[in-house]
Design a protein around this motif. Structure first.
Motif, PDB file in Angstrom:
ATOM      1  N   PRO A 117       0.811  -1.219   0.000  1.00 51.04           N
ATOM      2  CA  PRO A 117       0.000   0.000   0.000  1.00 51.04           C
ATOM      3  C   PRO A 117       0.849   1.276   0.000  1.00 51.04           C
ATOM      4  O   PRO A 117       0.534   2.234  -0.690  1.00 51.04           O
ATOM      5  CB  PRO A 117      -0.806  -0.129   1.301  1.00 51.04           C
ATOM      6  CG  PRO A 117      -0.925  -1.582   1.506  1.00 51.04           C
ATOM      7  CD  PRO A 117       0.388  -2.166   1.025  1.00 51.04           C
ATOM      8  N   ALA A 121       0.817   4.026  -3.019  1.00 51.15           N
ATOM      9  CA  ALA A 121       0.417   5.401  -2.757  1.00 51.15           C
ATOM     10  C   ALA A 121       1.321   6.379  -3.495  1.00 51.15           C
ATOM     11  O   ALA A 121       0.943   7.517  -3.753  1.00 51.15           O
ATOM     12  CB  ALA A 121       0.451   5.681  -1.249  1.00 51.15           C
ATOM     13  N   PHE A 127      -7.065   4.156 -14.978  1.00 53.95           N
ATOM     14  CA  PHE A 127      -7.606   2.928 -15.554  1.00 53.95           C
ATOM     15  C   PHE A 127      -8.428   3.202 -16.809  1.00 53.95           C
ATOM     16  O   PHE A 127      -8.924   4.310 -17.023  1.00 53.95           O
ATOM     17  CB  PHE A 127      -8.502   2.226 -14.524  1.00 53.95           C
ATOM     18  CG  PHE A 127      -7.778   1.775 -13.293  1.00 53.95           C
ATOM     19  CD1 PHE A 127      -7.354   0.453 -13.182  1.00 53.95           C
ATOM     20  CD2 PHE A 127      -7.514   2.646 -12.251  1.00 53.95           C
ATOM     21  CE1 PHE A 127      -6.685   0.027 -12.053  1.00 53.95           C
ATOM     22  CE2 PHE A 127      -6.843   2.221 -11.117  1.00 53.95           C
ATOM     23  CZ  PHE A 127      -6.426   0.911 -11.018  1.00 53.95           C
ATOM     24  N   GLU A 131     -12.867   4.184 -13.019  1.00 49.88           N
ATOM     25  CA  GLU A 131     -12.941   3.670 -11.654  1.00 49.88           C
ATOM     26  C   GLU A 131     -12.981   4.757 -10.598  1.00 49.88           C
ATOM     27  O   GLU A 131     -12.392   4.639  -9.527  1.00 49.88           O
ATOM     28  CB  GLU A 131     -11.788   2.689 -11.362  1.00 49.88           C
ATOM     29  CG  GLU A 131     -11.696   1.510 -12.308  1.00 49.88           C
ATOM     30  CD  GLU A 131     -12.935   0.620 -12.341  1.00 49.88           C
ATOM     31  OE1 GLU A 131     -13.837   0.797 -11.504  1.00 49.88           O
ATOM     32  OE2 GLU A 131     -12.996  -0.229 -13.239  1.00 49.88           O
TER      33      GLU A 131
ATOM     34  N   GLY B 129     -12.593  -3.611 -10.645  1.00 47.67           N
ATOM     35  CA  GLY B 129     -11.845  -2.381 -10.910  1.00 47.67           C
ATOM     36  C   GLY B 129     -11.915  -1.399  -9.759  1.00 47.67           C
ATOM     37  O   GLY B 129     -10.986  -0.629  -9.536  1.00 47.67           O
ATOM     38  N   GLN B 130     -13.024  -1.438  -9.015  1.00 50.21           N
ATOM     39  CA  GLN B 130     -13.173  -0.517  -7.885  1.00 50.21           C
ATOM     40  C   GLN B 130     -12.154  -0.813  -6.792  1.00 50.21           C
ATOM     41  O   GLN B 130     -11.518   0.103  -6.265  1.00 50.21           O
ATOM     42  CB  GLN B 130     -14.596  -0.607  -7.320  1.00 50.21           C
ATOM     43  CG  GLN B 130     -15.626   0.065  -8.187  1.00 50.21           C
ATOM     44  CD  GLN B 130     -15.605   1.571  -8.046  1.00 50.21           C
ATOM     45  OE1 GLN B 130     -15.834   2.114  -6.981  1.00 50.21           O
ATOM     46  NE2 GLN B 130     -15.304   2.259  -9.131  1.00 50.21           N
ATOM     47  N   ALA B 132      -9.416  -2.454  -7.280  1.00 50.93           N
ATOM     48  CA  ALA B 132      -8.103  -2.206  -7.880  1.00 50.93           C
ATOM     49  C   ALA B 132      -7.753  -0.728  -7.773  1.00 50.93           C
ATOM     50  O   ALA B 132      -6.620  -0.372  -7.413  1.00 50.93           O
ATOM     51  CB  ALA B 132      -8.086  -2.654  -9.337  1.00 50.93           C
ATOM     52  N   ALA B 133      -8.745   0.134  -8.046  1.00 53.42           N
ATOM     53  CA  ALA B 133      -8.495   1.573  -7.971  1.00 53.42           C
ATOM     54  C   ALA B 133      -8.169   1.983  -6.537  1.00 53.42           C
ATOM     55  O   ALA B 133      -7.271   2.794  -6.295  1.00 53.42           O
ATOM     56  CB  ALA B 133      -9.702   2.353  -8.479  1.00 53.42           C
ATOM     57  N   ALA B 134      -8.895   1.405  -5.578  1.00 52.33           N
ATOM     58  CA  ALA B 134      -8.633   1.716  -4.179  1.00 52.33           C
ATOM     59  C   ALA B 134      -7.231   1.261  -3.779  1.00 52.33           C
ATOM     60  O   ALA B 134      -6.490   1.993  -3.120  1.00 52.33           O
ATOM     61  CB  ALA B 134      -9.692   1.069  -3.291  1.00 52.33           C
ATOM     62  N   SER B 135      -6.866   0.037  -4.202  1.00 53.23           N
ATOM     63  CA  SER B 135      -5.510  -0.463  -3.913  1.00 53.23           C
ATOM     64  C   SER B 135      -4.465   0.439  -4.547  1.00 53.23           C
ATOM     65  O   SER B 135      -3.449   0.764  -3.934  1.00 53.23           O
ATOM     66  CB  SER B 135      -5.332  -1.876  -4.463  1.00 53.23           C
ATOM     67  OG  SER B 135      -6.217  -2.758  -3.838  1.00 53.23           O
ATOM     68  N   ALA B 136      -4.720   0.835  -5.799  1.00 52.40           N
ATOM     69  CA  ALA B 136      -3.747   1.655  -6.518  1.00 52.40           C
ATOM     70  C   ALA B 136      -3.528   2.992  -5.820  1.00 52.40           C
ATOM     71  O   ALA B 136      -2.476   3.600  -5.960  1.00 52.40           O
ATOM     72  CB  ALA B 136      -4.200   1.880  -7.958  1.00 52.40           C
ATOM     73  N   LEU B 137      -4.527   3.443  -5.065  1.00 53.33           N
ATOM     74  CA  LEU B 137      -4.371   4.702  -4.319  1.00 53.33           C
ATOM     75  C   LEU B 137      -3.685   4.477  -2.979  1.00 53.33           C
ATOM     76  O   LEU B 137      -3.519   5.405  -2.198  1.00 53.33           O
ATOM     77  CB  LEU B 137      -5.740   5.347  -4.090  1.00 53.33           C
ATOM     78  CG  LEU B 137      -6.361   6.014  -5.315  1.00 53.33           C
ATOM     79  CD1 LEU B 137      -7.835   6.301  -5.087  1.00 53.33           C
ATOM     80  CD2 LEU B 137      -5.631   7.302  -5.658  1.00 53.33           C
ATOM     81  N   GLY B 138      -3.328   3.222  -2.699  1.00 48.81           N
ATOM     82  CA  GLY B 138      -2.585   2.932  -1.474  1.00 48.81           C
ATOM     83  C   GLY B 138      -3.444   2.480  -0.312  1.00 48.81           C
ATOM     84  O   GLY B 138      -2.968   2.373   0.811  1.00 48.81           O
ATOM     85  N   MET B 139      -4.723   2.215  -0.581  1.00 48.89           N
ATOM     86  CA  MET B 139      -5.584   1.770   0.518  1.00 48.89           C
ATOM     87  C   MET B 139      -5.285   0.309   0.872  1.00 48.89           C
ATOM     88  O   MET B 139      -5.020  -0.500  -0.004  1.00 48.89           O
ATOM     89  CB  MET B 139      -7.060   1.899   0.124  1.00 48.89           C
ATOM     90  CG  MET B 139      -7.541   3.327   0.016  1.00 48.89           C
ATOM     91  SD  MET B 139      -9.312   3.366  -0.214  1.00 48.89           S
ATOM     92  CE  MET B 139      -9.541   5.056  -0.774  1.00 48.89           C
ATOM     93  N   GLN B 143      -9.306  -0.702   4.459  1.00 57.26           N
ATOM     94  CA  GLN B 143      -9.759   0.608   3.978  1.00 57.26           C
ATOM     95  C   GLN B 143     -10.574   0.464   2.696  1.00 57.26           C
ATOM     96  O   GLN B 143     -11.602   1.113   2.537  1.00 57.26           O
ATOM     97  CB  GLN B 143      -8.552   1.520   3.713  1.00 57.26           C
ATOM     98  CG  GLN B 143      -7.914   2.053   4.984  1.00 57.26           C
ATOM     99  CD  GLN B 143      -6.671   2.864   4.687  1.00 57.26           C
ATOM    100  OE1 GLN B 143      -5.895   2.516   3.802  1.00 57.26           O
ATOM    101  NE2 GLN B 143      -6.468   3.936   5.432  1.00 57.26           N
ATOM    102  N   VAL B 148     -14.796   1.860   0.224  1.00 56.22           N
ATOM    103  CA  VAL B 148     -15.176   1.761  -1.197  1.00 56.22           C
ATOM    104  C   VAL B 148     -16.189   0.644  -1.455  1.00 56.22           C
ATOM    105  O   VAL B 148     -17.252   0.882  -2.019  1.00 56.22           O
ATOM    106  CB  VAL B 148     -13.920   1.545  -2.082  1.00 56.22           C
ATOM    107  CG1 VAL B 148     -14.319   1.330  -3.542  1.00 56.22           C
ATOM    108  CG2 VAL B 148     -12.997   2.746  -1.957  1.00 56.22           C
TER     109      VAL B 148
END
Lengths: 286, 230
Positions: A117, A121, A127, A131, B129-130, B132-139, B143, B148
């Motif tokens: 994570p 970050a 994407f 998303e 994808g939702q 994935a997007a949350a993970s990609a933001l570092g969650m 979280q 989400v």
């Protein structure tokens, strides 16, 4: 076959004249990103070394190796199913891979001790299907990760989020919900959301493929601006116009392999492989 | 036709029926639904976690509860839990569990199995994808779930969760086997005491119908209002 030898990245990339970049219409002047602090090591931002990946028995990536230098813009193209989206998702470990190693800004992605994570970050990702979080307003979409992941105060996050929303020309929509925006607008918000985290590198996974043709331009404008501001970018796209405009290097993939990895001029001038030639003639014919 | 019936018994017993009986029924329904949704969501997350052992444990629990009649589970808990409690605490005599506490725990655990399946469908309905997007933001996983996935799953599944709660509202009448006085039990007691079975059971049926029909109608109206714009 493993990987094509890697040509040295073009020196003196457009990043040098970032501040001279003209502001695109609809976009406010001023850089989208504050330039990254001086690199601790002069190495590359992303180093992909011999990455292979299987889905069960099916091999989707075969010994992929390449590097993305700081401030460099690399476009990854290739026919569908060539593994380009899979490769870019390996960079921030959204997709696990079995062999090889990827290093992002000095952090090894496939290490037991790596805090994924924390790594993600610092890596922005955009994407194909945007998303955005549909249950949150545009403002909340822009601030939620800043607050919950980076621990910024609500006020700081809001300021940064709205500032970026303004830069992508959408400040009038702050209170709306994603479903009320067009695809192109949603994708611009998604880019702003990723930038709000102050990423050291941005990954784009076919950012314009799900858009109606008339909306592709507005998203590419933001990306061009970002590239000219000196952001390190790895972009999976079929938009060869974008590649010609801002790419430093172009990577061509087919059947899970990096077939070609060349400077923009070399790639468009005379791609060496037959497969790349065929691909180019097909998509440039339109 | 109704000359032999005396409907004044209903009016005379209204304070008791609603003040005692219906309040009990609604309290039990609300508490068990809340507890059931919370525990059910946990079960759904366990089942979808893909962690060996955890997934199977949740699946086994859900399948077991859904395969047993509710009355049986109510009896089971009421008679067995005091002994299990005694065994756990090492006490010589069965621990005291009130009928209400026992009923509440039973309904919560039983309904959780049904709510779990609804929440599982809800979580699965959120595109990958939702997260994935949350993970990609570092969650982190938690979280991503909390901020989400679950808020969207809850909103998507709200009509189904409420419909299940209406079923729970009806099922709470089964507490009569523990001699608890819910609305149905209150009506029954008056009916037996005054010998007015037909009148009271007819009235009870009308009340259940009116409550459930109205609630269902409200759920349908709510459905269009809470839907997330896409």
């Amino acid at each position: 076959m493993t990987s094509t030898p890697m040509p040295a990245p073009a020196a003196g990339t457009p990043t040098a004249n970032a501040s001279e970049a003209p502001a695109d219409e609809g976009l406010r002047a001023g850089p989208l990103v504050t330039p990254a602090p001086a690199p601790a090591t002069a190495g590359s931002m992303i180093a992909i070394e011999g990455v292979s990946k299987w889905y069960g028995d099916f091999k989707v990536l075969t010994g992929c190796s390449t590097r993305v230098a700081r401030g460099e813009v690399v476009v990854v193209c290739g026919p569908s199913g060539s593994g380009k989206s899979t490769l870019i998702k390996c960079v921030n470990a959204l997709e696990p891979f079995q062999e090889g190693q990827i290093t992002v800004d000095g952090t090894r992605v496939k290490d037991r001790g790596t805090n994924l994570p924390k790594l993600r970050a610092r890596v922005g990702m955009v994407f194909q299907h945007f998303e955005l979080f549909p249950h949150l307003s545009i403002t909340d979409n822009l601030t939620i990760a800043q607050r919950k992941v980076l621990g910024r105060s609500g006020e700081d996050a809001r300021k940064r989020g709205l500032d970026l929303l303004d830069r992508v020309g959408l400040s009038a929509h702050a209170k709306k919900f994603p479903g009320q925006l067009s695809g192109g607008q949603q994708q611009r918000v998604a880019i702003a959301r990723a930038l709000a985290m102050n990423p050291v590198v941005m990954l784009f996974d076919e950012p314009t493929s799900a858009l109606d043709p008339e909306m592709v331009g507005e998203v590419l404008d933001v990306m061009v601006e970002l590239a000219r501001d000196g952001m390190t970018m790895m972009v999976v796209t079929h938009e060869m116009g974008f590649a010609r405009k801002v790419a430093d290097r172009v990577i061509f993939m087919d059947r899970g392999e990096i077939v070609e990895d060349a400077t923009k001029d070399a790639f468009f001038g005379q791609p060496r492989s037959e497969r790349a030639q065929q691909f180019l003639s097909k998509i440039l014919a339109h | 036709m109704f000359s032999n019936f005396d409907f004044s018994v209903i009016a005379a017993s209204l304070p008791y029926l609603f003040g005692q009986g219906m309040v009990f029924t609604l309290t039990l329904t609300a508490l068990a639904a809340t507890g059931g949704i919370v525990f059910g969501t946990g079960l759904a997350m366990m089942r979808l976690s893909g962690i060996p052992g955890v997934t199977q444990a949740a699946k086994l629990y859900v399948e077991l509860m859904r395969s047993l009649p509710l009355v049986l589970v109510i009896f089971w808990f009421y008679f067995l839990v005091p002994y299990i409690g005694a065994w756990v605490t090492g006490s010589a005599t069965p621990i005291q569990v009130g009928a209400f506490a026992s009923a509440l725990v039973t309904f919560t655990l039983f309904e959780a199995a049904y709510f779990a399946e609804i929440m599982r469908a809800g979580i699965q309905s959120i595109a990958k994808g939702q997260s994935a997007a949350a993970s990609a933001l570092g969650m982190s996983y938690w979280q991503t779930m909390r901020l989400v996935v679950l808020p969207q799953a809850l909103r998507n599944m709200l009509p189904l969760l409420l419909t299940q709660t209406i079923v729970l509202f009806q099922d709470t009448s089964l507490v009569y086997v523990l001699s608890l006085t819910d609305f149905m039990g209150a009506a029954s007691k008056v009916a037996q005491r005054d010998g007015r079975l037909v009148e009271m059971y007819l009235f009870a049926a009308l009340v259940y119908f009116a409550v459930c029909f109205t609630a269902s109608w409200l759920v349908r109206r709510l459905q269009t209002r809470v839907a997330i714009i896409r």
